[in-house]
Design a protein around this motif. Structure first.
Motif, PDB file in Angstrom:
ATOM      1  N   SER A   1      34.423 -32.410 -26.712  1.00 56.26           N
ATOM      2  CA  SER A   1      35.713 -32.985 -26.323  1.00 56.26           C
ATOM      3  C   SER A   1      35.592 -34.482 -26.069  1.00 56.26           C
ATOM      4  CB  SER A   1      36.262 -32.276 -25.084  1.00 56.26           C
ATOM      5  OG  SER A   1      35.492 -32.575 -23.930  1.00 56.26           O
ATOM      6  N   VAL A   2      34.429 -34.892 -25.550  1.00 54.56           N
ATOM      7  CA  VAL A   2      34.201 -36.332 -25.336  1.00 54.56           C
ATOM      8  C   VAL A   2      33.860 -37.012 -26.649  1.00 54.56           C
ATOM      9  CG1 VAL A   2      32.693 -38.018 -24.213  1.00 54.56           C
ATOM     10  CG2 VAL A   2      33.470 -36.000 -22.951  1.00 54.56           C
ATOM     11  N   PHE A   3      32.956 -36.405 -27.424  1.00 65.74           N
ATOM     12  CA  PHE A   3      32.451 -37.029 -28.639  1.00 65.74           C
ATOM     13  C   PHE A   3      33.510 -37.076 -29.746  1.00 65.74           C
ATOM     14  CE2 PHE A   3      30.068 -36.753 -32.712  1.00 65.74           C
ATOM     15  CZ  PHE A   3      29.367 -37.946 -32.620  1.00 65.74           C
ATOM     16  N   LEU A   4      34.282 -36.001 -29.894  1.00 67.99           N
ATOM     17  CA  LEU A   4      35.241 -35.914 -31.002  1.00 67.99           C
ATOM     18  C   LEU A   4      36.662 -36.310 -30.604  1.00 67.99           C
ATOM     19  CD1 LEU A   4      34.104 -32.529 -32.630  1.00 67.99           C
ATOM     20  CD2 LEU A   4      33.550 -34.860 -33.388  1.00 67.99           C
ATOM     21  N   LEU A   5      37.037 -36.011 -29.354  1.00 68.72           N
ATOM     22  CA  LEU A   5      38.422 -36.241 -28.943  1.00 68.72           C
ATOM     23  C   LEU A   5      38.587 -37.422 -28.002  1.00 68.72           C
ATOM     24  CD1 LEU A   5      39.493 -32.531 -28.261  1.00 68.72           C
ATOM     25  CD2 LEU A   5      39.720 -33.839 -30.385  1.00 68.72           C
ATOM     26  N   GLY A   6      37.477 -37.930 -27.464  1.00 64.26           N
ATOM     27  CA  GLY A   6      37.562 -39.076 -26.569  1.00 64.26           C
ATOM     28  C   GLY A   6      38.061 -38.730 -25.179  1.00 64.26           C
ATOM     29  N   GLU A   7      38.007 -37.436 -24.792  1.00 62.16           N
ATOM     30  CA  GLU A   7      38.429 -37.068 -23.445  1.00 62.16           C
ATOM     31  C   GLU A   7      37.396 -37.549 -22.431  1.00 62.16           C
ATOM     32  OE1 GLU A   7      39.209 -32.924 -23.109  1.00 62.16           O
ATOM     33  OE2 GLU A   7      40.827 -32.926 -24.600  1.00 62.16           O
ATOM     34  N   SER A   8      37.832 -37.741 -21.194  1.00 59.83           N
ATOM     35  CA  SER A   8      36.927 -38.173 -20.125  1.00 59.83           C
ATOM     36  C   SER A   8      36.126 -36.990 -19.616  1.00 59.83           C
ATOM     37  CB  SER A   8      37.728 -38.791 -18.972  1.00 59.83           C
ATOM     38  OG  SER A   8      38.443 -39.932 -19.413  1.00 59.83           O
ATOM     39  N   LEU A   9      34.839 -37.176 -19.465  1.00 59.53           N
ATOM     40  CA  LEU A   9      33.972 -36.112 -18.969  1.00 59.53           C
ATOM     41  C   LEU A   9      34.165 -35.948 -17.471  1.00 59.53           C
ATOM     42  CD1 LEU A   9      31.675 -34.117 -19.711  1.00 59.53           C
ATOM     43  CD2 LEU A   9      30.070 -35.905 -19.001  1.00 59.53           C
ATOM     44  N   PRO A  10      34.522 -34.758 -16.979  1.00 61.55           N
ATOM     45  CA  PRO A  10      34.677 -34.545 -15.535  1.00 61.55           C
ATOM     46  C   PRO A  10      33.378 -34.853 -14.799  1.00 61.55           C
ATOM     47  CG  PRO A  10      35.596 -32.714 -16.781  1.00 61.55           C
ATOM     48  CD  PRO A  10      34.838 -33.566 -17.765  1.00 61.55           C
ATOM     49  N   PRO A  11      33.446 -35.522 -13.639  1.00 62.68           N
ATOM     50  CA  PRO A  11      32.226 -35.883 -12.904  1.00 62.68           C
ATOM     51  C   PRO A  11      31.372 -34.680 -12.510  1.00 62.68           C
ATOM     52  CG  PRO A  11      34.124 -37.096 -12.070  1.00 62.68           C
ATOM     53  CD  PRO A  11      34.659 -36.065 -13.010  1.00 62.68           C
ATOM     54  N   ALA A  12      32.018 -33.531 -12.297  1.00 61.97           N
ATOM     55  CA  ALA A  12      31.270 -32.352 -11.861  1.00 61.97           C
ATOM     56  C   ALA A  12      30.575 -31.627 -13.015  1.00 61.97           C
ATOM     57  CB  ALA A  12      32.208 -31.372 -11.149  1.00 61.97           C
ATOM     58  N   ALA A  13      30.790 -32.070 -14.240  1.00 60.41           N
ATOM     59  CA  ALA A  13      30.249 -31.356 -15.397  1.00 60.41           C
ATOM     60  C   ALA A  13      28.719 -31.256 -15.392  1.00 60.41           C
ATOM     61  CB  ALA A  13      30.726 -32.005 -16.693  1.00 60.41           C
ATOM     62  N   PRO A  14      27.973 -32.336 -15.079  1.00 60.31           N
ATOM     63  CA  PRO A  14      26.507 -32.207 -15.089  1.00 60.31           C
ATOM     64  C   PRO A  14      25.997 -31.144 -14.111  1.00 60.31           C
ATOM     65  CG  PRO A  14      27.138 -34.515 -15.133  1.00 60.31           C
ATOM     66  CD  PRO A  14      28.389 -33.734 -14.873  1.00 60.31           C
ATOM     67  N   ALA A  15      26.554 -31.121 -12.895  1.00 60.38           N
ATOM     68  CA  ALA A  15      26.129 -30.119 -11.918  1.00 60.38           C
ATOM     69  C   ALA A  15      26.470 -28.718 -12.400  1.00 60.38           C
ATOM     70  CB  ALA A  15      26.791 -30.386 -10.561  1.00 60.38           C
ATOM     71  N   ALA A  16      27.651 -28.569 -12.973  1.00 61.42           N
ATOM     72  CA  ALA A  16      28.049 -27.261 -13.504  1.00 61.42           C
ATOM     73  C   ALA A  16      27.110 -26.844 -14.630  1.00 61.42           C
ATOM     74  CB  ALA A  16      29.491 -27.304 -14.003  1.00 61.42           C
ATOM     75  N   ALA A  17      26.700 -27.815 -15.457  1.00 57.50           N
ATOM     76  CA  ALA A  17      25.798 -27.509 -16.567  1.00 57.50           C
ATOM     77  C   ALA A  17      24.475 -26.960 -16.063  1.00 57.50           C
ATOM     78  CB  ALA A  17      25.567 -28.766 -17.405  1.00 57.50           C
TER      79      ALA A  17
END
Length: 313
Positions: A282-298
């Motif tokens: 979504s970030v790479f192809l659509l340019g959406e902003s990555l949610p800050p909590a995404a790394p912890a969730a990952a």
């Protein structure tokens, strides 16, 4: 006639009137099944971004109907070329569940949801799919995964739920309701498809399910294309081609083969990685902003995946 899965059929040689299994340098069934399931997860992770691209050119009903029709045409060509016999009558009910869940229900509900939800939000909500699939599989097959498996699966689902609530502020939208409905129908389709993939090759499971929908998807495509505007763009065409050939046919083919090899509950937990992959796309192809909590969730999700893969399923 019962089709035999060529991926698991042993190589045999006749020696002095008896049949022995020939040794061959192939990967262990568990490792091969895990790899196939992972390929399916990667293919599925591109579905939401590709759907967003497809919506640039087609209306939601047109996109769903046309993608299913194109995927059925690909599947039908393979079935016809391989002269594959019709499935046994006892398998048609299961194929109908697969068709209703993964060919019609999930694509339609998620496409409607993506009209109002971002790709990243939808990806995280659908992260509950592994636990939903494991629960339905346990009820359908009678198998009971270990307590460790369920604890790890529930922990992974909790991470996904916490991430969703944090991102949405605790409010559920119409798009969320569409996504939760998509979870149920897709889990049913995965469960039944995984069961059938033990009885016939995985590509035939999704192939016959797609062909079964042709009497519905062909007229639906004609009506939807006549009623909804079509504005062809490069993104729109690429998105349509991927959701038809990549997600619907290839993705489900390798996914069902993987589930047949390593079991439905264990394969379903690999899909916990799908939301994180979709976030990347979504970030790479659509340019959406990555949610800050995404790394912890990952990190949390990947730990849960490791535990469920080691737990006895």
């Amino acid at each position: 006639m019962r089709a035999q899965n060529s991926a698991t059929a042993p190589m045999t040689i006749a020696v002095t009137g008896r049949t022995d299994t020939a040794s061959a340098p192939v990967a262990a069934p568990g490792a091969r099944g895990t790899l196939l399931a992972l390929l399916g997860v990667v293919a599925f992770s591109l579905t939401f971004p590709s759907t967003v691209w497809g919506l640039e050119s087609f209306g939601p009903w047109s996109l769903v109907a046309v993608r299913s029709t194109l995927a059925a045409a690909i599947a039908g060509a393979f079935l016809f070329t391989g002269r594959v016999p019709l499935p046994e009558r006892r398998h048609w009910a299961g194929l109908a569940v697969v068709a209703g869940g993964v060919v019609v229900g999930f694509p339609l509900l998620t496409t409607l949801a993506l009209q109002t939800s971002t790709t990243s939000h939808a990806a995280v909500v659908v992260g509950l799919l592994p636990l939903t699939t494991a629960a339905l599989a346990a009820a359908r097959t009678g198998r009971r995964p270990s307590r460790t498996f369920w604890i790890a699966a529930a922990a992974g689902a909790s991470v996904v739920i916490a991430f969703t609530v944090q991102q949405s502020g605790g409010a559920l939208s119409t798009g969320d309701l569409h996504l939760f409905g998509a979870l149920l129908v897709c889990a049913a389709g995965y469960t039944e498809g995984g069961r059938l993939a033990r009885l016939m090759p995985g590509w035939q499971v999704i192939g016959w399910a797609l062909v079964l929908c042709l009497p519905l998807t062909v007229p639906a495509s004609a009506v939807a294309l006549a009623l909804e505007p079509v504005r062809l763009t490069a993104h729109g065409v690429i998105g349509l081609v991927w959701v038809a050939a990549g997600s619907t046919f290839f993705g489900l083919y390798v996914w069902y083969r993987g589930m047949a090899a390593i079991g439905i509950p264990r394969a379903s937990q690999l899909q916990l990685a799908q939301p994180l992959l979709t976030l990347f796309w979504s970030v790479f192809l659509l340019g959406e902003s990555l949610p800050p909590a995404a790394p912890a969730a990952a990190v949390g999700v990947l730990v849960c995946i490791a535990v469920t893969q080691r737990a006895k399923g």
